[in-house]
Design an enzyme around this catalytic site. Structure first.
Site, PDB file in Angstrom:
ATOM      1  N   GLU A 127       0.767  -1.296   0.116  1.00 26.12           N
ATOM      2  CA  GLU A 127      -0.023   0.004  -0.060  1.00 26.12           C
ATOM      3  C   GLU A 127       0.848   1.344   0.053  1.00 26.12           C
ATOM      4  O   GLU A 127       0.613   2.280  -0.773  1.00 26.12           O
ATOM      5  CB  GLU A 127      -0.982  -0.055   1.197  1.00 26.12           C
ATOM      6  CG  GLU A 127      -1.900   1.216   1.257  1.00 26.12           C
ATOM      7  CD  GLU A 127      -2.607   1.308   2.508  1.00 26.12           C
ATOM      8  OE1 GLU A 127      -2.642   2.544   3.147  1.00 26.12           O
ATOM      9  OE2 GLU A 127      -3.151   0.290   3.038  1.00 26.12           O
ATOM     10  N   THR A 168      -2.979   3.231   5.692  1.00 28.82           N
ATOM     11  CA  THR A 168      -4.505   2.809   6.468  1.00 28.82           C
ATOM     12  C   THR A 168      -4.588   1.848   7.618  1.00 28.82           C
ATOM     13  O   THR A 168      -5.502   1.946   8.112  1.00 28.82           O
ATOM     14  CB  THR A 168      -5.585   2.535   5.252  1.00 28.82           C
ATOM     15  OG1 THR A 168      -5.059   1.310   4.638  1.00 28.82           O
ATOM     16  CG2 THR A 168      -5.529   3.589   4.164  1.00 28.82           C
ATOM     17  N   SER A 246       0.827 -10.119   7.458  1.00 30.84           N
ATOM     18  CA  SER A 246      -0.410  -9.205   7.520  1.00 30.84           C
ATOM     19  C   SER A 246       0.366  -7.979   8.573  1.00 30.84           C
ATOM     20  O   SER A 246       0.611  -8.222   9.633  1.00 30.84           O
ATOM     21  CB  SER A 246      -1.283  -9.667   8.305  1.00 30.84           C
ATOM     22  OG  SER A 246      -2.320  -8.825   8.391  1.00 30.84           O
TER      23      SER A 246
END
EC number: 1.17.7.4
Length: 313
Positions: A127, A168, A246
């Protein structure tokens, strides 16, 4: 033993769920769908989709690919990816999360306005790579909110007007800690900035303040934190299920661990250990809580909960 499955603050966020839904629909209609990078940072889910026909490729392989359908995952991509797709006649299915897409536009606008952009995030997270691409790779990436890494702080130009945004999936408290520490850093460097101005929309205020921040952390993710804390405290032991890659999983696991030191991180049932389900006196624990990240599918959480009930309860 009671096994409690967290269905309120665990499982896919809407952005990831949308990507998975699109991937499944595409795979039902055609084979040979490529995914640029892991479609989600959960190896178990990736393997499930690959069994349905999804082909995961890295950037070098993508650059060589011609005349093929490619899925853009929720993390988003830099403009260079779309340029490559156009040159190589690739058909893109873009499932960039709307929250991420909005952040990409924000980064582009700030760059056009001449701001030095600081992103609170992880340097190699896809991202962040995508966001940075939308501001011509000019952003400075800071992972350590306490500004403890000289490699992150040395490139900061204290003479430039500056904007702070965030990946985010980072933690809210860390973002505001970083803002506070940047204010101190600029003040020590001779720039009496005062508190940085929060902006909701870019370019609407004329002129824009020199030092600004925009909280771009996804609230669907951050709002899970308190619920996850409560869930962790309500159970004697916690089994946290997430992929090792993650970023959100690491953040949420830390929250669980702080709330309940008897929290254990696994990717799948094979990593469960029998000693987690007994006390030091050899008694079976009264309650086990099973929870996970926004990149953890609910079917996997259910699988883990059912396995615990079948083998340890």
């Amino acid at each position: 033993m009671k096994v409690n499955l967290d269905r309120n603050s665990s499982g896919f966020c809407f952005g990831v769920q949308s990507t998975i839904n699109v991937a499944e629909e595409k795979l039902r209609k055609e084979k040979g769908l490529y995914s640029l990078g892991d479609v989600v940072h959960n190896e178990v889910e990736v393997k499930r989709l690959e069994a349905l026909g999804l082909i995961t490729i890295d950037t070098p392989a993508f650059n060589e690919l011609k005349n093929a359908p490619v899925l853009i995952r929720a993390h988003g991509e830099p403009p260079s990816t779309y340029e490559t797709a156009n040159r190589n006649n690739l058909t893109l299915t873009d499932t960039t999360c709307p929250v991420v897409a909005k952040l990409q536009r924000t980064a582009s606008q700030l760059n056009e306005l001449g701001y030095q952009i600081i992103i609170y995030g992880k340097h190699l997270h896809p991202e962040v790579i995508g966001i940075n691409g939308h501001c011509q790779n000019r952003a400075l990436i800071i992972k350590h909110a306490d500004l403890s890494d000289p490699e992150e702080t040395l490139p900061i130009d204290l003479s430039k007007k500056t904007a702070l945004i965030s990946q985010t999936t980072m933690d809210v408290s860390g973002f505001y800690e970083l803002k506070k520490n940047l204010e101190k850093l600029f003040s020590k460097g001779g720039r009496e900035t005062g508190p940085w101005a929060e902006v909701k929309s870019i370019g609407e205020a004329e002129p824009m303040p020199e030092f600004i921040f925009k909280d771009t952390i996804c609230r669907q993710i951050s709002n899970r934190n308190q619920k996850l804390q409560d869930f962790s405290r309500a159970n004697e032991r916690i089994i946290f299920v997430a992929g090792k890659k993650s970023s959100n999983g690491q953040v949420l696991y830390a929250i669980c661990k702080e709330a309940n030191p008897e929290s254990h991180f696994i990717e799948d049932v094979e990593e469960l250990q029998s000693e987690w389900f007994t006390t030091t006196q050899g008694k079976t624990v009264e309650s086990i809580g099973v929870c996970g990240a926004t990149s953890t599918p609910m079917w996997l959480l259910e699988k883990v909960a059912n396995h615990i009930e079948a083998h340890y309860a």
